[in-house]
Structure formats: structure tokens, C-alpha cells
Design a protein around this motif. Sequence first.
Motif, mmCIF file in Angstrom:
data_model
loop_
_atom_site.group_PDB
_atom_site.id
_atom_site.type_symbol
_atom_site.label_atom_id
_atom_site.label_comp_id
_atom_site.label_asym_id
_atom_site.label_seq_id
_atom_site.Cartn_x
_atom_site.Cartn_y
_atom_site.Cartn_z
ATOM 1 N N ARG A 1 7.603 -8.170 7.674
ATOM 2 C CA ARG A 1 7.510 -6.795 7.162
ATOM 3 C C ARG A 1 8.422 -6.613 5.958
ATOM 4 O O ARG A 1 8.043 -6.011 4.954
ATOM 5 C CB ARG A 1 7.864 -5.793 8.257
ATOM 6 N N ARG B 1 6.868 -8.245 2.903
ATOM 7 C CA ARG B 1 5.762 -7.442 2.365
ATOM 8 C C ARG B 1 6.282 -6.220 1.642
ATOM 9 O O ARG B 1 5.761 -5.844 0.585
ATOM 10 C CB ARG B 1 4.796 -7.053 3.484
ATOM 11 N N MET B 2 7.308 -5.569 2.184
ATOM 12 C CA MET B 2 7.879 -4.394 1.526
ATOM 13 C C MET B 2 8.490 -4.778 0.182
ATOM 14 O O MET B 2 8.322 -4.076 -0.813
ATOM 15 C CB MET B 2 8.921 -3.737 2.425
ATOM 16 N N GLN B 3 9.204 -5.893 0.133
ATOM 17 C CA GLN B 3 9.811 -6.337 -1.118
ATOM 18 C C GLN B 3 8.741 -6.688 -2.150
ATOM 19 O O GLN B 3 8.887 -6.363 -3.331
ATOM 20 C CB GLN B 3 10.714 -7.538 -0.869
ATOM 21 N N GLN B 4 7.660 -7.335 -1.702
ATOM 22 C CA GLN B 4 6.577 -7.674 -2.619
ATOM 23 C C GLN B 4 5.897 -6.420 -3.149
ATOM 24 O O GLN B 4 5.583 -6.329 -4.338
ATOM 25 C CB GLN B 4 5.559 -8.575 -1.927
ATOM 26 N N ALA B 5 5.684 -5.444 -2.271
ATOM 27 C CA ALA B 5 5.048 -4.195 -2.693
ATOM 28 C C ALA B 5 5.943 -3.457 -3.686
ATOM 29 O O ALA B 5 5.468 -2.946 -4.705
ATOM 30 C CB ALA B 5 4.751 -3.311 -1.482
ATOM 31 N N PHE B 6 7.244 -3.403 -3.411
ATOM 32 C CA PHE B 6 8.168 -2.739 -4.325
ATOM 33 C C PHE B 6 8.203 -3.448 -5.668
ATOM 34 O O PHE B 6 8.168 -2.803 -6.724
ATOM 35 C CB PHE B 6 9.578 -2.677 -3.730
ATOM 36 N N ALA C 1 5.872 -5.277 -7.051
ATOM 37 C CA ALA C 1 4.611 -5.042 -7.759
ATOM 38 C C ALA C 1 4.585 -3.632 -8.336
ATOM 39 O O ALA C 1 4.160 -3.418 -9.479
ATOM 40 C CB ALA C 1 3.430 -5.252 -6.814
ATOM 41 N N TRP C 2 5.045 -2.644 -7.564
ATOM 42 C CA TRP C 2 5.088 -1.260 -8.040
ATOM 43 C C TRP C 2 6.020 -1.141 -9.245
ATOM 44 O O TRP C 2 5.675 -0.537 -10.259
ATOM 45 C CB TRP C 2 5.559 -0.336 -6.919
ATOM 46 N N ASP D 1 4.525 -2.754 -12.358
ATOM 47 C CA ASP D 1 3.483 -1.890 -12.916
ATOM 48 C C ASP D 1 4.106 -0.709 -13.653
ATOM 49 O O ASP D 1 3.669 -0.347 -14.746
ATOM 50 C CB ASP D 1 2.561 -1.398 -11.801
#
Length: 77
Positions: free
Chosen positions: A46, A49-54, A56-57, A60
Motif C-alpha cells: 500500500r 502504491r501511495m508513493q507511486q501515485a503521489f 505521478a501526481w 503531472d
Amino acid sequence: FGLAPGQTGGPVEAPNGYYFLRVLEKEPFDPQEFESQRAEMAQRLRQQRMQQAFAAWFEDLRERAEIEDHRAELLGS
């Protein structure tokens, strides 16, 4: 998983090439140890995934940013 210690298998395709795998050793599966580590592994996944999502955000956000440099005006140059 079907290889014995000392055996080599492959090739295995990966995004950046092919790999051959050699089994160095095998440890028997311990269901009790797996259950004791399951929650920790899930938490670690988890977090990843949170670090990857952050990341990527943020990337961007950085790509879409319109930055204006007003240092010259503020410094009187």
C-alpha cells in the motif's frame, strides 16, 4: 518454481530484456510464517502504491505548471 537448486531456467522476458534464472536454494513454504508477515507485506505494498501515485501526481503537476520568473523585476535589474 519447478526448478531444483542448481538448475537454470529461462529465458524470461522482461521490459528491458531477457533473463536466465538460476535457483540457488529453496526454502519450504511455512503457512504460519506467511500469515504472520501478511499484514506487513500488504502495508508495504500500500505504501509503495501511495508513493507511486503521489510521484505521478506531482510529476503531472510539474509538467502542467506555468512558471514565470520575476526575480529581475524584484531585484531591480
